[in-house]
Design a protein around this motif. Sequence first.
Motif, mmCIF file in Angstrom:
data_model
loop_
_atom_site.group_PDB
_atom_site.id
_atom_site.type_symbol
_atom_site.label_atom_id
_atom_site.label_comp_id
_atom_site.label_asym_id
_atom_site.label_seq_id
_atom_site.Cartn_x
_atom_site.Cartn_y
_atom_site.Cartn_z
ATOM 1 N N PHE A 10 5.250 -3.458 -6.457
ATOM 2 C CA PHE A 10 6.385 -4.242 -5.964
ATOM 3 C C PHE A 10 7.573 -4.197 -6.934
ATOM 4 O O PHE A 10 8.720 -4.368 -6.519
ATOM 5 C CB PHE A 10 5.949 -5.680 -5.712
ATOM 6 C CG PHE A 10 4.959 -5.814 -4.585
ATOM 7 C CD1 PHE A 10 5.351 -5.609 -3.271
ATOM 8 C CD2 PHE A 10 3.632 -6.116 -4.834
ATOM 9 C CE1 PHE A 10 4.445 -5.716 -2.229
ATOM 10 C CE2 PHE A 10 2.711 -6.232 -3.800
ATOM 11 C CZ PHE A 10 3.124 -6.028 -2.490
ATOM 12 N N GLY A 11 7.283 -3.987 -8.231
ATOM 13 C CA GLY A 11 8.358 -3.826 -9.207
ATOM 14 C C GLY A 11 8.904 -2.409 -9.268
ATOM 15 O O GLY A 11 9.879 -2.151 -9.982
ATOM 16 N N MET A 12 8.274 -1.484 -8.525
ATOM 17 C CA MET A 12 8.720 -0.089 -8.435
ATOM 18 C C MET A 12 9.023 0.487 -9.826
ATOM 19 O O MET A 12 10.120 0.979 -10.094
ATOM 20 C CB MET A 12 9.954 0.027 -7.538
ATOM 21 C CG MET A 12 9.724 -0.490 -6.129
ATOM 22 S SD MET A 12 11.203 -0.294 -5.093
ATOM 23 C CE MET A 12 10.769 -1.289 -3.674
ATOM 24 N N LEU A 13 8.025 0.453 -10.692
ATOM 25 C CA LEU A 13 8.245 0.827 -12.085
ATOM 26 C C LEU A 13 8.620 2.289 -12.279
ATOM 27 O O LEU A 13 9.138 2.659 -13.331
ATOM 28 C CB LEU A 13 7.001 0.487 -12.915
ATOM 29 C CG LEU A 13 6.708 -1.001 -13.078
ATOM 30 C CD1 LEU A 13 5.506 -1.203 -13.991
ATOM 31 C CD2 LEU A 13 7.912 -1.758 -13.621
ATOM 32 N N TRP A 14 8.355 3.147 -11.286
ATOM 33 C CA TRP A 14 8.772 4.541 -11.412
ATOM 34 C C TRP A 14 10.306 4.657 -11.444
ATOM 35 O O TRP A 14 10.843 5.676 -11.856
ATOM 36 C CB TRP A 14 8.193 5.363 -10.266
ATOM 37 C CG TRP A 14 8.596 4.891 -8.898
ATOM 38 C CD1 TRP A 14 9.699 5.275 -8.174
ATOM 39 C CD2 TRP A 14 7.899 3.936 -8.086
ATOM 40 N NE1 TRP A 14 9.732 4.613 -6.967
ATOM 41 C CE2 TRP A 14 8.639 3.798 -6.883
ATOM 42 C CE3 TRP A 14 6.719 3.200 -8.250
ATOM 43 C CZ2 TRP A 14 8.239 2.935 -5.853
ATOM 44 C CZ3 TRP A 14 6.319 2.353 -7.235
ATOM 45 C CH2 TRP A 14 7.076 2.229 -6.050
ATOM 46 N N LYS A 15 11.006 3.579 -11.048
ATOM 47 C CA LYS A 15 12.462 3.606 -11.049
ATOM 48 C C LYS A 15 13.072 3.217 -12.396
ATOM 49 O O LYS A 15 14.294 3.295 -12.552
ATOM 50 C CB LYS A 15 13.010 2.667 -9.968
ATOM 51 C CG LYS A 15 12.779 3.147 -8.542
ATOM 52 C CD LYS A 15 13.520 2.261 -7.553
ATOM 53 C CE LYS A 15 13.398 2.790 -6.131
ATOM 54 N NZ LYS A 15 14.181 1.958 -5.177
ATOM 55 N N THR A 16 12.236 2.787 -13.348
ATOM 56 C CA THR A 16 12.816 2.371 -14.632
ATOM 57 C C THR A 16 13.536 3.519 -15.320
ATOM 58 O O THR A 16 14.489 3.290 -16.083
ATOM 59 C CB THR A 16 11.728 1.821 -15.578
ATOM 60 O OG1 THR A 16 10.713 2.828 -15.780
ATOM 61 C CG2 THR A 16 11.090 0.561 -15.014
ATOM 62 N N LEU A 40 0.837 -1.207 0.000
ATOM 63 C CA LEU A 40 0.000 0.000 0.000
ATOM 64 C C LEU A 40 0.874 1.260 0.000
ATOM 65 O O LEU A 40 0.550 2.245 -0.673
ATOM 66 C CB LEU A 40 -0.926 -0.015 1.215
ATOM 67 C CG LEU A 40 -1.887 1.169 1.349
ATOM 68 C CD1 LEU A 40 -2.793 1.281 0.121
ATOM 69 C CD2 LEU A 40 -2.727 1.021 2.615
ATOM 70 N N LEU A 41 1.967 1.217 0.738
ATOM 71 C CA LEU A 41 2.892 2.349 0.717
ATOM 72 C C LEU A 41 3.525 2.509 -0.673
ATOM 73 O O LEU A 41 3.658 3.628 -1.186
ATOM 74 C CB LEU A 41 3.988 2.157 1.768
ATOM 75 C CG LEU A 41 3.556 2.221 3.234
ATOM 76 C CD1 LEU A 41 4.734 1.901 4.146
ATOM 77 C CD2 LEU A 41 2.986 3.593 3.561
ATOM 78 N N LEU A 42 3.895 1.378 -1.278
ATOM 79 C CA LEU A 42 4.538 1.430 -2.590
ATOM 80 C C LEU A 42 3.593 1.946 -3.671
ATOM 81 O O LEU A 42 3.994 2.736 -4.530
ATOM 82 C CB LEU A 42 5.056 0.034 -2.980
ATOM 83 C CG LEU A 42 6.265 -0.491 -2.216
ATOM 84 C CD1 LEU A 42 6.579 -1.916 -2.651
ATOM 85 C CD2 LEU A 42 7.484 0.406 -2.436
ATOM 86 N N VAL A 43 2.343 1.490 -3.647
ATOM 87 C CA VAL A 43 1.428 1.849 -4.731
ATOM 88 C C VAL A 43 1.147 3.348 -4.747
ATOM 89 O O VAL A 43 0.787 3.907 -5.795
ATOM 90 C CB VAL A 43 0.118 1.036 -4.627
ATOM 91 C CG1 VAL A 43 -0.843 1.638 -3.602
ATOM 92 C CG2 VAL A 43 -0.572 0.929 -5.991
ATOM 93 N N GLN A 44 1.338 4.002 -3.627
ATOM 94 C CA GLN A 44 1.154 5.449 -3.596
ATOM 95 C C GLN A 44 2.265 6.185 -4.352
ATOM 96 O O GLN A 44 2.117 7.368 -4.678
ATOM 97 C CB GLN A 44 1.073 5.927 -2.148
ATOM 98 C CG GLN A 44 -0.150 5.392 -1.418
ATOM 99 C CD GLN A 44 -0.212 5.802 0.040
ATOM 100 O OE1 GLN A 44 -0.283 6.985 0.345
ATOM 101 N NE2 GLN A 44 -0.181 4.838 0.944
#
Length: 376
Positions: free
Chosen positions: A188-194, A20-24
Amino acid sequence: MQILWYILGSINVIMWGFGLLLVQQIKKITILQKYDPPALIEPPLVSVIVAARNEQKAIERCVDSLMAQSYGKLEVIVVNDRSTDDTGNCLARLQFRHPSLRIITIEHLPEGWLGKNHALYQGTLAAKGEWILYTDADILFAPQTLEKSIAYSIEHQLDHLTLIPAFTGSHLVSKWYSTFIFLSASAFGMLWKTKDPKAKNSLGVGAFNLLKRSVYEQIGTHQAFAMHTTDDAKLGELVKRHGFKQEVVYGRDLVEVWNYYESTTQLIRSVEKNVFTFPNAIGVTISCTLTMIYPFFGLFIGHTGPRILCAIAVLCILLMYAIYSTYAKSRFWYGLFHPYVAFLLILGALRGASVSSRGGMTWRGTVYSREQLNRK
């Protein structure tokens, strides 16, 4: 026994609370539809390559939407990959309507290739564009899709842009499944980091993989992953591994997948092609049961403490789906079917391991031996 339920409930609260923290953080991922593209002085030629095998139901809508693009400098190449249905006649009608459409017909699949990978490779060999867009035959494109994508890529000096599409159509189970897959990848894949060159996070989506041809050649072309069953993700991984600049954006209102899978059986078979061993299948079964199914069923069994923990975990799951829906054009209530998606993943994994143990895998009418798949 109650201690085990407390431990399992606590694990789920931690896992889904962290989710939930990540999806934000997905607010850091661009929604491309909101991007206002500048006029390009010298727009590059884009080659759109579509691999089509038995796509009589979808190919005409797909190609018509590509031919209606506001971006003028493009060529569309459809590779008819050994189709046994009416795809050939559909393509003939399309070529009559759109004389610039280029069609490549493949009659035989060479040794050492998966069908789609080979088709896309052959299409690329015939392409003339500086940029290449790989896409699927069941995709619908809004008229400004390519104009926005190319302008965004050039402005941000990207080598590879991939879009997370919206999933439409009448098959609800496909929507539940696709939402879970891309919600999980986004959070969970933290796609904003791509887009961070220092991060290893990467993604490639079969519906929309846009990259420079020079980059494609430097990562080894499709020859580098000829037998890989998840070719789209592998392409994205190789782009990032070679140090090129990549970004993932949401493509809602621009790119739509019409019925990701036409039936639940087809969906399960898509999971089969990614799980080839019983240890992997057992791992999928255990993880899905304990972290996706148990929290929902745990609401109604056991003592009050574990049930409260399950309630917190379920609330976190539902909030994750609700937040994701505001970015990806899904529905907040899809989270209610989270455990059903887990059941499908388990079934597909177990079937995949069982089929593989008997000698191989069948995908889109082609049989691949276990030895061939192990080469990837």
